[in-house]
Design a protein around this motif. Sequence first.
Motif, PDB file in Angstrom:
ATOM      1  N   VAL A  49      12.501 -13.546 -13.078  1.00  0.00           N
ATOM      2  CA  VAL A  49      12.980 -11.998 -12.957  1.00  0.00           C
ATOM      3  C   VAL A  49      12.384 -12.054 -11.521  1.00  0.00           C
ATOM      4  O   VAL A  49      11.400 -12.528 -10.559  1.00  0.00           O
ATOM      5  N   THR A  50      13.237 -11.247 -10.600  1.00  0.00           N
ATOM      6  CA  THR A  50      13.322 -10.315  -8.596  1.00  0.00           C
ATOM      7  C   THR A  50      12.019  -9.690  -8.434  1.00  0.00           C
ATOM      8  O   THR A  50      12.026  -8.788  -9.342  1.00  0.00           O
ATOM      9  N   ILE A  51      11.144  -9.541  -7.818  1.00  0.00           N
ATOM     10  CA  ILE A  51      10.028  -8.940  -7.483  1.00  0.00           C
ATOM     11  C   ILE A  51      10.205  -7.728  -6.358  1.00  0.00           C
ATOM     12  O   ILE A  51      10.198  -9.331  -5.069  1.00  0.00           O
ATOM     13  N   ARG A  52      10.527  -7.098  -5.626  1.00  0.00           N
ATOM     14  CA  ARG A  52      10.620  -6.612  -4.705  1.00  0.00           C
ATOM     15  C   ARG A  52       9.749  -5.359  -4.224  1.00  0.00           C
ATOM     16  O   ARG A  52       9.354  -4.680  -5.243  1.00  0.00           O
ATOM     17  N   GLY A  53       9.914  -5.222  -2.940  1.00  0.00           N
ATOM     18  CA  GLY A  53       8.872  -4.024  -2.990  1.00  0.00           C
ATOM     19  C   GLY A  53       7.883  -4.665  -1.963  1.00  0.00           C
ATOM     20  O   GLY A  53       6.929  -5.969  -2.357  1.00  0.00           O
ATOM     21  N   ASP A  54       6.693  -3.949  -1.952  1.00  0.00           N
ATOM     22  CA  ASP A  54       4.571  -5.065  -1.755  1.00  0.00           C
ATOM     23  C   ASP A  54       3.933  -4.432  -2.990  1.00  0.00           C
ATOM     24  O   ASP A  54       4.115  -3.339  -3.501  1.00  0.00           O
ATOM     25  N   ILE A  55       3.190  -5.491  -3.682  1.00  0.00           N
ATOM     26  CA  ILE A  55       2.994  -5.881  -4.716  1.00  0.00           C
ATOM     27  C   ILE A  55       1.955  -5.705  -4.234  1.00  0.00           C
ATOM     28  O   ILE A  55       0.966  -5.553  -5.236  1.00  0.00           O
ATOM     29  N   ASN A  56       1.395  -5.289  -3.413  1.00  0.00           N
ATOM     30  CA  ASN A  56       0.182  -4.390  -3.556  1.00  0.00           C
ATOM     31  C   ASN A  56      -0.333  -2.847  -3.042  1.00  0.00           C
ATOM     32  O   ASN A  56      -1.018  -2.729  -3.001  1.00  0.00           O
ATOM     33  N   TYR A  57       1.375  -2.031  -3.349  1.00  0.00           N
ATOM     34  CA  TYR A  57       0.916  -0.630  -2.940  1.00  0.00           C
ATOM     35  C   TYR A  57       0.000  -0.543  -3.998  1.00  0.00           C
ATOM     36  O   TYR A  57       0.317  -0.591  -5.074  1.00  0.00           O
ATOM     37  N   GLY A  58       0.018   0.707  -3.303  1.00  0.00           N
ATOM     38  CA  GLY A  58      -1.747   1.329  -4.591  1.00  0.00           C
ATOM     39  C   GLY A  58      -2.733   1.475  -3.654  1.00  0.00           C
ATOM     40  O   GLY A  58      -3.196   1.996  -4.412  1.00  0.00           O
ATOM     41  N   MET A  59      -2.750  -0.543  -3.159  1.00  0.00           N
ATOM     42  CA  MET A  59      -4.319  -0.644  -3.086  1.00  0.00           C
ATOM     43  C   MET A  59      -5.460   0.902  -1.690  1.00  0.00           C
ATOM     44  O   MET A  59      -6.196   0.505  -2.011  1.00  0.00           O
ATOM     45  N   TYR A  60      -4.461   0.778  -1.289  1.00  0.00           N
ATOM     46  CA  TYR A  60      -4.959   2.263  -0.452  1.00  0.00           C
ATOM     47  C   TYR A  60      -6.338   3.074  -1.704  1.00  0.00           C
ATOM     48  O   TYR A  60      -7.125   3.452  -1.038  1.00  0.00           O
ATOM     49  N   GLY A  61      -5.766   3.510  -2.948  1.00  0.00           N
ATOM     50  CA  GLY A  61      -5.729   4.292  -3.728  1.00  0.00           C
ATOM     51  C   GLY A  61      -7.851   3.616  -3.925  1.00  0.00           C
ATOM     52  O   GLY A  61      -8.299   4.427  -4.613  1.00  0.00           O
ATOM     53  N   TRP A  62      -8.428   2.022  -3.584  1.00  0.00           N
ATOM     54  CA  TRP A  62      -9.047   1.511  -3.885  1.00  0.00           C
ATOM     55  C   TRP A  62      -9.806   1.398  -3.161  1.00  0.00           C
ATOM     56  O   TRP A  62     -11.101   0.356  -2.932  1.00  0.00           O
ATOM     57  N   LYS A  63      -9.691   1.774  -2.025  1.00  0.00           N
ATOM     58  CA  LYS A  63     -10.718   1.460  -0.852  1.00  0.00           C
ATOM     59  C   LYS A  63     -12.284   2.135  -1.250  1.00  0.00           C
ATOM     60  O   LYS A  63     -12.250   2.673  -1.618  1.00  0.00           O
ATOM     61  N   LYS A  64     -12.701   1.360  -0.350  1.00  0.00           N
ATOM     62  CA  LYS A  64     -14.754   1.331  -0.754  1.00  0.00           C
ATOM     63  C   LYS A  64     -15.017   3.014   0.084  1.00  0.00           C
ATOM     64  O   LYS A  64     -13.783   3.081   1.055  1.00  0.00           O
TER      65      LYS A  64
END
Length: 235
Positions: free
Chosen positions: A220-235
């Motif tokens: 399966v091809t995974i497209r896009g930013d696999i880290n998308y949403g990380m901003y919501g978990w910043k300290k």
Amino acid sequence: MNNSFSFNSDVYNFWPLYDSIKKYYPIGIKKNQDLEIYRQYQGIQELEKILINNISDKKTYQSQWVSFIKKVGSDLGKKVNGTTYGLVPSYSAYLLLDSKKSGNRWNYKELHFAVSLLGKYFQLYGLEKTALNYEDQPIPYQVQNLKEIIVSPLEDYKDYFENVELKITQVFKDYRLVPFTIGQSIINGLEIYHLDREYCSINMALFNDFLGFGEELNEVTIRGDINYGMYGWKK
């Protein structure tokens, strides 16, 4: 992508995910060897009550989820299909963005989303898949093949992805998107009651097992930013 649950603790705080999982699942207890002990875990018993109160109770399910996804489909002008079922600890559905038929082959574009019942978390990703229909056989059947997973706002998915994300956060206050790379990581010793798997991901514990992981996604091809949403978990 590293399959083990880990993160940069200097920048991010993903401990709430781990805390939610250990609250409801007896990490380290193999259910196939000690099913009675596994089911006696207080978290498992609480999880079962949550499923009864939120899914088995039709009135609650209709008001909390069915009305929401109907509005999402109506607002975005796309057919919506509910995928919530059984012992899975989340509400889930998908928008059918496009479908094309060529002979006995159908090509689909879908946007899947899920809201956890075990914490303030949600999941969002696109799927592109094909289905071969053999309706002319003595016993008709269908073969599905997953081609791509879209893990962030991208191309044809961008507007729908961002709209669904916004609608979820407007209705489910303070819920956060679990980034694909985090959701697909595993916690050693985690086993899910309704799954016959030795290794289970965070997504499986909080949402469902629709995505699988590891070798299951090799083709399966995974497209896009696999880290998308990380901003919501910043300290």
